[in-house]
Design a protein around this motif. Sequence first.
Motif, PDB file in Angstrom:
ATOM      1  N   PRO A 123     -40.858  40.875   1.738  1.00  0.00           N
ATOM      2  CA  PRO A 123     -39.375  41.118   1.907  1.00  0.00           C
ATOM      3  C   PRO A 123     -38.613  40.171   2.348  1.00  0.00           C
ATOM      4  O   PRO A 123     -37.401  39.616   1.937  1.00  0.00           O
ATOM      5  N   THR A 124     -38.911  39.266   3.541  1.00  0.00           N
ATOM      6  CA  THR A 124     -38.314  38.397   4.256  1.00  0.00           C
ATOM      7  C   THR A 124     -38.157  37.061   3.359  1.00  0.00           C
ATOM      8  O   THR A 124     -37.169  36.522   3.080  1.00  0.00           O
ATOM      9  N   THR A 125     -39.313  36.644   3.051  1.00  0.00           N
ATOM     10  CA  THR A 125     -39.404  35.470   2.037  1.00  0.00           C
ATOM     11  C   THR A 125     -38.522  35.674   0.588  1.00  0.00           C
ATOM     12  O   THR A 125     -37.648  34.773   0.337  1.00  0.00           O
ATOM     13  N   ARG A 126     -38.524  36.771   0.002  1.00  0.00           N
ATOM     14  CA  ARG A 126     -37.739  37.141  -1.222  1.00  0.00           C
ATOM     15  C   ARG A 126     -36.265  37.250  -0.707  1.00  0.00           C
ATOM     16  O   ARG A 126     -35.501  36.566  -1.439  1.00  0.00           O
ATOM     17  N   GLU A 127     -35.986  37.551   0.510  1.00  0.00           N
ATOM     18  CA  GLU A 127     -34.414  37.680   0.854  1.00  0.00           C
ATOM     19  C   GLU A 127     -33.842  36.290   1.070  1.00  0.00           C
ATOM     20  O   GLU A 127     -32.749  35.865   0.809  1.00  0.00           O
ATOM     21  N   LEU A 128     -34.846  35.256   1.501  1.00  0.00           N
ATOM     22  CA  LEU A 128     -34.411  34.072   1.760  1.00  0.00           C
ATOM     23  C   LEU A 128     -34.839  33.078   0.495  1.00  0.00           C
ATOM     24  O   LEU A 128     -34.223  31.833   0.772  1.00  0.00           O
ATOM     25  N   GLY A 129     -35.203  33.254  -0.313  1.00  0.00           N
ATOM     26  CA  GLY A 129     -35.677  32.488  -1.460  1.00  0.00           C
ATOM     27  C   GLY A 129     -36.634  31.634  -1.172  1.00  0.00           C
ATOM     28  O   GLY A 129     -36.796  30.274  -1.438  1.00  0.00           O
ATOM     29  N   ILE A 130     -37.876  31.893  -0.489  1.00  0.00           N
ATOM     30  CA  ILE A 130     -39.062  31.153   0.139  1.00  0.00           C
ATOM     31  C   ILE A 130     -40.115  31.535  -0.805  1.00  0.00           C
ATOM     32  O   ILE A 130     -40.405  32.739  -0.959  1.00  0.00           O
ATOM     33  N   GLY A 131     -40.685  30.915  -1.339  1.00  0.00           N
ATOM     34  CA  GLY A 131     -42.067  31.155  -2.186  1.00  0.00           C
ATOM     35  C   GLY A 131     -43.108  31.483  -1.313  1.00  0.00           C
ATOM     36  O   GLY A 131     -43.252  31.224  -0.255  1.00  0.00           O
ATOM     37  N   ILE A 132     -44.194  32.042  -1.978  1.00  0.00           N
ATOM     38  CA  ILE A 132     -45.434  32.429  -1.539  1.00  0.00           C
ATOM     39  C   ILE A 132     -46.661  31.487  -2.012  1.00  0.00           C
ATOM     40  O   ILE A 132     -46.742  31.471  -3.317  1.00  0.00           O
TER      41      ILE A 132
END
Length: 339
Positions: A199-208
């Motif tokens: 959820p944090t990476t998606r909030e910040l626009g960071i990929g996985i």
Amino acid sequence: MTAMISTRTLGTGPAAVASGALGLGLMGMSGMYGPAEESESIETIRAAVESGVNLLDTGDFYGMGHNEMLLGRALKQLGLDRDAVRISVKFGAQRGPDGSWLGYDARPAAVKTALAYTLTRLGVDHIDVYRPARLDPRVPIEETVGAIGELVQAGYVRQVGLSEVGAETIRRAHAAHPITDLQIEYSLISRGLEEAILPTTRELGIGITAYGVLSRGLISGHWTPERSTHAADFRTHAPRFQGENLTRNLELVEALRTVAEARGASVAQIAIAWVLAQGTDIVPLIGARRPDRLAEALGALEVELTAEDLAQIEKAVPKGAASGERYATAQMSSLDSER
């Protein structure tokens, strides 16, 4: 040449990196799973790139530099255009001459020194995504990321990545410099990131970039209880491959095999397709060391899972069903992502 695979984007805005829907993790080509044959490794890299896999992931501590030199030889031998591939490098893990693990060093000076050696071993003038392998508890993440940011400004690095860090660390790092992606283990039996990290990476626009999507072969459908491992193989000491843990985990694999056979796919393809189905901001890293294993993995891109398929997979391998931790106790303690 085989058909080109689809693409995905890691990160957003200026930090975005275009990637094939699957990446190739090179760690297994440098002894982490026992001996590997170099010509076969290079042929696997060639086949991957020809298929549209442009994200190649390595670490400066894989084989104490061997993995980077191997990739450097592959780039030269195959005549690959540097701009045709995205090279992702992890740094910071300290190792002794006997192969022992000595901790992590992510001080700014160490960051820059490590990159200097990496560029030389690879024979390139820049790295596409550069990331600390683990959080160095002695160094604020802002200092580490700031040092990589200086390398971005100097043109030696294109983007900043992270690896195996938790939500709070991700926020602090991203505030110091835009982060492209987080590299972290993610599979049907390793889903710890779903609670707070994803959820944090998606909030910040960071990929996985998801490694271990087959849990180092455990859920590939090819592992058997009788299989022996080389003394240098990481899995010889991995908790999920030991004793009763292995027995219970392979029972999950057999349940997954039933789902795979109903879809006309292999167990590995279903496991990879499941990770792909978790979001277009996720790029699974395939740890294939041989062209045939790579071809099998690429077949996952043709498996479109329905809602019913996903429900059957969840039933076969429920969240939290794995037996054993993903690393031994000492290694688990170094994972900021598990705190």
